[in-house]
Design an enzyme around this catalytic site. Structure first.
Site, PDB file in Angstrom:
ATOM      1  NE  ARG A 105      39.764 -18.312  30.146  1.00 44.30           N
ATOM      2  CZ  ARG A 105      39.455 -19.252  31.260  1.00 44.30           C
ATOM      3  NH1 ARG A 105      38.586 -20.149  31.221  1.00 44.30           N
ATOM      4  NH2 ARG A 105      40.145 -18.870  32.566  1.00 44.30           N
ATOM      5  N   PRO A 137      38.061 -21.420  23.969  1.00 47.86           N
ATOM      6  CG  PRO A 137      36.245 -22.784  23.138  1.00 47.86           C
ATOM      7  CD  PRO A 137      37.496 -22.045  22.523  1.00 47.86           C
ATOM      8  CE  LYS A 138      43.690 -24.310  25.066  1.00 49.60           C
ATOM      9  NZ  LYS A 138      45.024 -24.567  25.291  1.00 49.60           N
ATOM     10  NE  ARG A 139      33.956 -24.404  30.188  1.00 45.36           N
ATOM     11  CZ  ARG A 139      32.650 -24.497  30.086  1.00 45.36           C
ATOM     12  NH1 ARG A 139      31.851 -24.017  31.001  1.00 45.36           N
ATOM     13  NH2 ARG A 139      32.036 -25.095  29.112  1.00 45.36           N
TER      14      ARG A 139
END
Length: 245
Positions: A109, A115-117
């Site tokens: 990110r 767009p990492k979570r």
């Protein structure tokens, strides 16, 4: 009064103990499942920046990956991307990535704009059936994505493939009323090699949709062939340019 002695460099914060490498990363993966499907531009356009061009019926990529060992250690990952055009070039624009380790989240990110979570990702064959089954949960216990793969035949040749990815990297300003401190498109090439390649049919569904992870809105119009790689190698190298916005 004395000053500090730490020289500020291009490594990650905290600079005295960087949490991730900044010169690219390597991956050895047990399984890489790739399911492609066609959606409509209407379904996906709200998730795509306004400088990127979509086909009327763009191709969507869903990947579930079991990373056995990486520059960050082992972890599992889910990827959702859509094909776009920017300045006449084709890219896979990344919409959503969910994984179960914080170090690659920070690296992807902060450095590349992925767009990492954080979430829960699993992928495993089901005993008594040919189907390989995968689940993505966020938060834990809520199945926001479910995938399946049914093999048809093993491909005789090995696979070497490069995903030409594109990310929107934004770092907000801490000053109220000002624009982002960083706003750019970052091209990222991901090379994939696999010696055991299977082709077959894929399935993607969204059993417990969430407004916080709205990939269920990118609906399936029809499927393209799916691929499963075993004993794969992946690599990400730093780009030589970015596109300021």
């Amino acid at each position: 009064m004395p000053f500090g002695t730490l020289s500020v460099s291009n490594t990650a914060i905290p600079q005295y103990a960087p949490p991730y490498p900044t010169d690219g990363s390597d991956y050895t993966s047990d399984t890489v499942l790739t399911i492609s499907y066609i959606t409509t531009s209407q379904c996906v356009r709200d998730f795509v920046p306004d400088m990127l061009e979509l086909d009327d019926e763009p191709e969507v990529l869903v990947m579930l990956v079991q990373h056995r060992m990486t520059s960050f250690g082992p972890y599992n990952e889910y990827v959702h991307a859509v094909k776009v055009k920017y300045q006449g070039q084709k890219y896979d624009y990344f919409l959503s990535l969910i994984l179960d380790d914080d170090s690659p989240i920070s690296c992807g990110r902060e450095q590349f704009g992925f767009p990492k979570r954080l979430g829960v990702v699993s992928l495993e064959p089901k005993t008594g059936t040919p189907i390989t089954h995968g689940v993505v949960e966020r938060p834990p216990g809520q199945k926001i994505v479910e995938v399946g793969f049914q093999p048809k035949h093993k491909v005789k040749s090995s696979l070497e493939h490069t995903i030409r990815g594109l990310n929107l990297r934004v770092i907000p300003s801490v000053v109220p009323g000002q624009g982002p401190s960083v706003k750019e498109l970052v091209p990222v090439d991901i090379t994939i090699e696999g010696s055991a390649v299977w082709q077959g049919d894929g399935s993607v569904c969204f059993p417990e949709p969430s407004r916080f992870d709205p990939m269920h809105e990118v609906k399936v119009l029809r499927y393209e062939p799916a691929t499963l790689l075993r004993n794969a190698s992946l690599a990400i190298r730093c780009p030589t340019k970015v596109f300021p916005l």
